[in-house]
Design a protein around this motif. Structure first.
Motif, PDB file in Angstrom:
ATOM      1  N   ASN A  20     -11.344   3.188  -6.962  1.00 19.66           N
ATOM      2  CA  ASN A  20     -10.694   4.310  -6.290  1.00 19.66           C
ATOM      3  C   ASN A  20     -11.262   5.628  -6.795  1.00 19.66           C
ATOM      4  O   ASN A  20     -11.581   5.770  -7.976  1.00 19.66           O
ATOM      5  N   HIS A  26      -8.087   2.789   2.029  1.00 18.85           N
ATOM      6  CA  HIS A  26      -7.542   2.042   3.169  1.00 18.85           C
ATOM      7  C   HIS A  26      -7.077   2.974   4.285  1.00 18.85           C
ATOM      8  O   HIS A  26      -7.319   2.715   5.460  1.00 18.85           O
ATOM      9  N   ASN A  51      -7.183   7.319  -1.000  1.00 24.19           N
ATOM     10  CA  ASN A  51      -6.827   5.970  -0.569  1.00 24.19           C
ATOM     11  C   ASN A  51      -7.877   5.499   0.424  1.00 24.19           C
ATOM     12  O   ASN A  51      -7.965   5.997   1.548  1.00 24.19           O
ATOM     13  N   LEU A  92       0.832  -1.202   0.000  1.00 21.76           N
ATOM     14  CA  LEU A  92       0.000   0.000   0.000  1.00 21.76           C
ATOM     15  C   LEU A  92       0.865   1.249   0.000  1.00 21.76           C
ATOM     16  O   LEU A  92       0.581   2.227  -0.700  1.00 21.76           O
ATOM     17  N   ARG A 123      -5.970  11.497  -5.544  1.00 25.87           N
ATOM     18  CA  ARG A 123      -6.474  10.119  -5.474  1.00 25.87           C
ATOM     19  C   ARG A 123      -6.703   9.781  -4.010  1.00 25.87           C
ATOM     20  O   ARG A 123      -5.820   9.925  -3.175  1.00 25.87           O
ATOM     21  N   SER A 126      -3.399  11.341  -2.285  1.00 25.88           N
ATOM     22  CA  SER A 126      -2.171  11.571  -3.043  1.00 25.88           C
ATOM     23  C   SER A 126      -2.474  12.645  -4.073  1.00 25.88           C
ATOM     24  O   SER A 126      -3.499  12.582  -4.754  1.00 25.88           O
ATOM     25  N   SER A 159       2.565   5.992  -7.372  1.00 22.71           N
ATOM     26  CA  SER A 159       1.478   6.749  -7.996  1.00 22.71           C
ATOM     27  C   SER A 159       1.923   8.148  -8.387  1.00 22.71           C
ATOM     28  O   SER A 159       1.336   8.770  -9.256  1.00 22.71           O
ATOM     29  N   THR A 177       2.395   1.688  -3.405  1.00 20.85           N
ATOM     30  CA  THR A 177       1.412   2.198  -4.357  1.00 20.85           C
ATOM     31  C   THR A 177       1.378   3.714  -4.324  1.00 20.85           C
ATOM     32  O   THR A 177       1.346   4.384  -5.350  1.00 20.85           O
ATOM     33  N   ASP A 178       1.397   4.287  -3.107  1.00 21.58           N
ATOM     34  CA  ASP A 178       1.384   5.739  -2.991  1.00 21.58           C
ATOM     35  C   ASP A 178       2.648   6.348  -3.566  1.00 21.58           C
ATOM     36  O   ASP A 178       2.620   7.394  -4.205  1.00 21.58           O
TER      37      ASP A 178
END
Length: 337
Positions: free
Chosen positions: A254, A269, A267, A16, A265, A274, A23, A19-20
């Motif tokens: 998302n 979770h 998140n 996770l 974006r 972001s 991204s 991913t950030d």
């Protein structure tokens, strides 16, 4: 077993976080006036029943088929043209009509005979299609009965209606000064948010409503709960601006949020954001002020900017698998609209 669970938890958390990080390296493709776009201020986006992308600008509307633009503009000598060139919102009936909201009224385009008609004149502030076409003028809501618009509801002692979202059992009404209301089928009115200027309302695939405001950040309404997300200077994971204009949901579920100062974006979770903004990088956003967003049926996210034309990318390949898609590949996916 406990060790395995702990290891899996660490791996998932690390993924996770990665991913950030990755991204931030999204490679945006660009469509600007040099490519045939009629104007670089892109206020509205819509995909019609045939899969074509409509791009509304401050100087006409553009139909994009993946390879070239067809531009439509208002012509005073032609009553069957657009009523005005500033296209603030676009929607359609999912069949053969596309509707264009402007400060001087609403035009409808019959895509079968390629002819425009004027449905209503005046300063239209909001528009939404759900079984019928609804528009707002000042504090009044009108519904199209198939032939003409008829009065549907008036907010007494209230400000202009700037946002509208119609469901089967109720509608959400956003105003410029008096907040957000819910109106049920029996015309019972309930205030949900007081004293905020509501700009836009969007419903995601799980039924949550995303409410953009002018200066008051983002509100997310999930059932009876309402959560407010605000920009905090000291927190880089907060939303990048309190001026929230637009939303779309990608094919992975998302949320993307367009603001006065950056594309965000969300998140799901971590409940953090972001942010993507214009930079010196070749494939960054062309402008940081985001006006409109659209995720098309193929999963491409389209971004309308205030002065940088259209940006687009496919989250499935860039955000989640961290693969930089080449311009040729990206254009190839668009051409299959």
């Amino acid at each position: 077993m406990k060790y395995i669970k702990s290891t899996l938890a660490i791996i998932i958390f690390s993924l996770l976080c990665l991913t950030d990080v990755y991204s931030q390296e999204i490679s945006f493709n660009h469509l600007v006036t040099e490519n045939g776009l009629s104007n670089n201020s892109v206020i509205s986006l819509y995909q019609d029943a045939k899969g074509y992308i409509w791009i509304g600008t401050r100087n006409g509307v553009n139909l994009y088929n993946g390879n070239e633009f067809i531009t439509y503009k208002s012509h005073k000598s032609d009553p069957n043209s657009l009523i005005f060139n500033n296209i603030q919102k676009i929607t359609g009936n999912g069949k053969d009509e596309v509707y264009f909201m402007t400060p001087k009224g609403v035009s409808a385009l019959n895509t079968t005979n390629n002819q425009f008609t004027t449905l209503i004149q005046g300063y239209i502030r909001a528009m939404h299609y759900h079984k019928d076409l609804y528009v707002t003028k000042d504090s009044h809501i009108y519904r199209h009965n198939g032939k003409q618009f008829e009065p549907y509801y008036t907010l007494n002692n209230c400000s202009n209606i700037g946002a509208l979202y119609v469901c089967d059992d109720y509608m959400l009404i956003g105003t410029e000064e008096h907040g957000l209301f819910r109106l049920d089928k029996q015309k019972k009115l309930t205030q949900l948010l007081p004293k905020v200027n509501v700009i836009n309302i969007f419903q995601d695939s799980v039924g949550r409503f995303w409410i953009g405001t002018w200066e008051n950040g983002l509100y997310v309404m999930d059932g009876n709960s309402m959560k407010n997300y605000l920009h905090t200077e000291s927190d880089p994971k907060s939303i990048s601006s309190n001026f929230v204009r637009s939303f779309c949901e990608d094919k992975q579920g998302n949320m993307w949020v367009g603001t006065f100062n950056g594309l965000n974006r969300f998140n799901t979770h971590s409940g953090t954001f972001s942010c993507y903004q214009k930079s010196e990088r070749e494939h960054s956003l062309t402008h940081s002020s985001i006006w409109s967003l659209l995720c098309d049926e193929q999963g491409t996210v389209w971004i309308g900017t205030y002065f940088g034309g259209v940006n687009y990318f496919t989250p499935q390949y860039q955000v989640y698998h961290h693969i930089q898609v080449s311009k040729v590949e990206a254009e190839g996916s668009v051409s299959r609209l």
